[in-house]
Design a protein around this motif. Sequence first.
Motif, PDB file in Angstrom:
ATOM      1  N   PHE A 226       0.833  -1.197   0.000  1.00 19.30           N
ATOM      2  CA  PHE A 226       0.000   0.000   0.000  1.00 19.30           C
ATOM      3  C   PHE A 226       0.874   1.256   0.000  1.00 19.30           C
ATOM      4  CE2 PHE A 226      -2.397   3.238   2.499  1.00 19.30           C
ATOM      5  CZ  PHE A 226      -3.425   3.453   1.592  1.00 19.30           C
ATOM      6  N   HIS A 227       1.908   1.250   0.828  1.00 22.87           N
ATOM      7  CA  HIS A 227       2.786   2.423   0.889  1.00 22.87           C
ATOM      8  C   HIS A 227       3.564   2.598  -0.413  1.00 22.87           C
ATOM      9  CE1 HIS A 227       6.455   4.724   1.948  1.00 22.87           C
ATOM     10  NE2 HIS A 227       5.591   5.429   2.632  1.00 22.87           N
ATOM     11  N   LYS A 228       4.114   1.500  -0.928  1.00 20.66           N
ATOM     12  CA  LYS A 228       4.942   1.580  -2.138  1.00 20.66           C
ATOM     13  C   LYS A 228       4.143   2.002  -3.360  1.00 20.66           C
ATOM     14  CE  LYS A 228       7.715  -1.301  -5.260  1.00 20.66           C
ATOM     15  NZ  LYS A 228       8.233  -2.673  -5.527  1.00 20.66           N
ATOM     16  N   ASN A 229       2.932   1.465  -3.498  1.00 19.79           N
ATOM     17  CA  ASN A 229       2.187   1.645  -4.737  1.00 19.79           C
ATOM     18  C   ASN A 229       1.103   2.714  -4.687  1.00 19.79           C
ATOM     19  OD1 ASN A 229       3.359  -0.561  -6.444  1.00 19.79           O
ATOM     20  ND2 ASN A 229       2.662  -1.781  -4.712  1.00 19.79           N
ATOM     21  N   PHE A 230       0.732   3.141  -3.475  1.00 23.23           N
ATOM     22  CA  PHE A 230      -0.331   4.139  -3.361  1.00 23.23           C
ATOM     23  C   PHE A 230       0.172   5.430  -2.736  1.00 23.23           C
ATOM     24  CE2 PHE A 230      -3.917   6.245  -1.380  1.00 23.23           C
ATOM     25  CZ  PHE A 230      -4.884   6.189  -2.372  1.00 23.23           C
TER      26      PHE A 230
ATOM     27  N   GLU B  44       3.390  11.050  -2.958  1.00 18.88           N
ATOM     28  CA  GLU B  44       4.393  11.864  -2.250  1.00 18.88           C
ATOM     29  C   GLU B  44       5.480  12.303  -3.232  1.00 18.88           C
ATOM     30  OE1 GLU B  44       6.073  10.136   1.209  1.00 18.88           O
ATOM     31  OE2 GLU B  44       4.169   9.998   2.288  1.00 18.88           O
ATOM     32  N   ASN B  45       5.925  11.378  -4.070  1.00 14.95           N
ATOM     33  CA  ASN B  45       6.987  11.704  -5.030  1.00 14.95           C
ATOM     34  C   ASN B  45       6.530  12.753  -6.040  1.00 14.95           C
ATOM     35  OD1 ASN B  45       8.744   9.929  -3.811  1.00 14.95           O
ATOM     36  ND2 ASN B  45       8.333   8.248  -5.228  1.00 14.95           N
TER      37      ASN B  45
ATOM     38  N   GLU C 214      11.085  17.423   0.557  1.00 14.16           N
ATOM     39  CA  GLU C 214      10.673  16.111   1.078  1.00 14.16           C
ATOM     40  C   GLU C 214       9.866  16.258   2.360  1.00 14.16           C
ATOM     41  OE1 GLU C 214      13.713  16.775  -0.105  1.00 14.16           O
ATOM     42  OE2 GLU C 214      13.709  15.468  -1.876  1.00 14.16           O
ATOM     43  N   MET C 215      10.312  17.130   3.258  1.00 18.94           N
ATOM     44  CA  MET C 215       9.594  17.323   4.521  1.00 18.94           C
ATOM     45  C   MET C 215       8.247  18.016   4.284  1.00 18.94           C
ATOM     46  SD  MET C 215       9.282  16.825   7.676  1.00 18.94           S
ATOM     47  CE  MET C 215      10.905  16.102   7.983  1.00 18.94           C
TER      48      MET C 215
ATOM     49  N   HIS D   4       0.936  15.483   3.111  1.00 16.92           N
ATOM     50  CA  HIS D   4       0.228  14.203   3.185  1.00 16.92           C
ATOM     51  C   HIS D   4      -0.286  13.936   4.600  1.00 16.92           C
ATOM     52  CE1 HIS D   4       1.969  13.632  -0.790  1.00 16.92           C
ATOM     53  NE2 HIS D   4       1.040  12.730  -0.964  1.00 16.92           N
ATOM     54  N   GLY D   5       0.506  14.304   5.576  1.00 16.43           N
ATOM     55  CA  GLY D   5       0.050  14.128   6.956  1.00 16.43           C
ATOM     56  C   GLY D   5      -1.228  14.900   7.218  1.00 16.43           C
ATOM     57  N   ALA D   6      -1.329  16.105   6.650  1.00 15.02           N
ATOM     58  CA  ALA D   6      -2.508  16.946   6.870  1.00 15.02           C
ATOM     59  C   ALA D   6      -3.757  16.291   6.308  1.00 15.02           C
ATOM     60  CB  ALA D   6      -2.294  18.320   6.235  1.00 15.02           C
TER      61      ALA D   6
END
Length: 196
Positions: free
Chosen positions: A124-128, A133-134, A156-157, A163-165
């Motif tokens: 999920f992290h790698k593909n979604f 993010e990138n 990056e930060m 995304h955190g928001a």
Amino acid sequence: MTKKVSGGRPTDERASAALKAAALQLVREKGYEKVSIAAIAKEAGVARQTLYNRWNTKADLVLEAVFEETGNYAAQPALEDGKSCRVVLEEFLINVFEHLNKDRDTLCSIIAAAQRDATFNASFHKNFVLPRENMITALLHRAQDREELSRGRNPEMISTMIHGAFWYRLLNRGALDARLARDITTEVFERPPVSP
């Protein structure tokens, strides 16, 4: 990406599309945990083995279906169309939020399942998560190249914070709308640089 059956023959794309559509529909209706491989195959009108010829697990199928759906809303933002990076970011976030609102329950269900399954979580992290993010990180680097964003900022930060928001809003049933997209871009592009 779908697999090929033995002998190298391409899979029947209609069956693949039916399985992905069935997986999305059932997960939206019942939640990820309550949907079985058998139910997906039955809804799609294909044999269970047809599903396994294409995906190793239910997680692989559901994630591919969700990733494709996401691509309809949050494709790579164009960086060379004359718009400022601020405008591109705001428009990109509005599109992302449209998908998050449409599939909020589905994504919350998937995120919950990912917390209980390390392999599923990694996929999920790698593909979604990471591809989006990138995309934003690349846009922020472009903004620095065009001097729209201070070189003293960390793309990056900033991308992680963006995304955190909206993941926080997603999981806590907060508003995901154009106002949030505008507020995020304002915070990113109007924040004064920190003095050395």
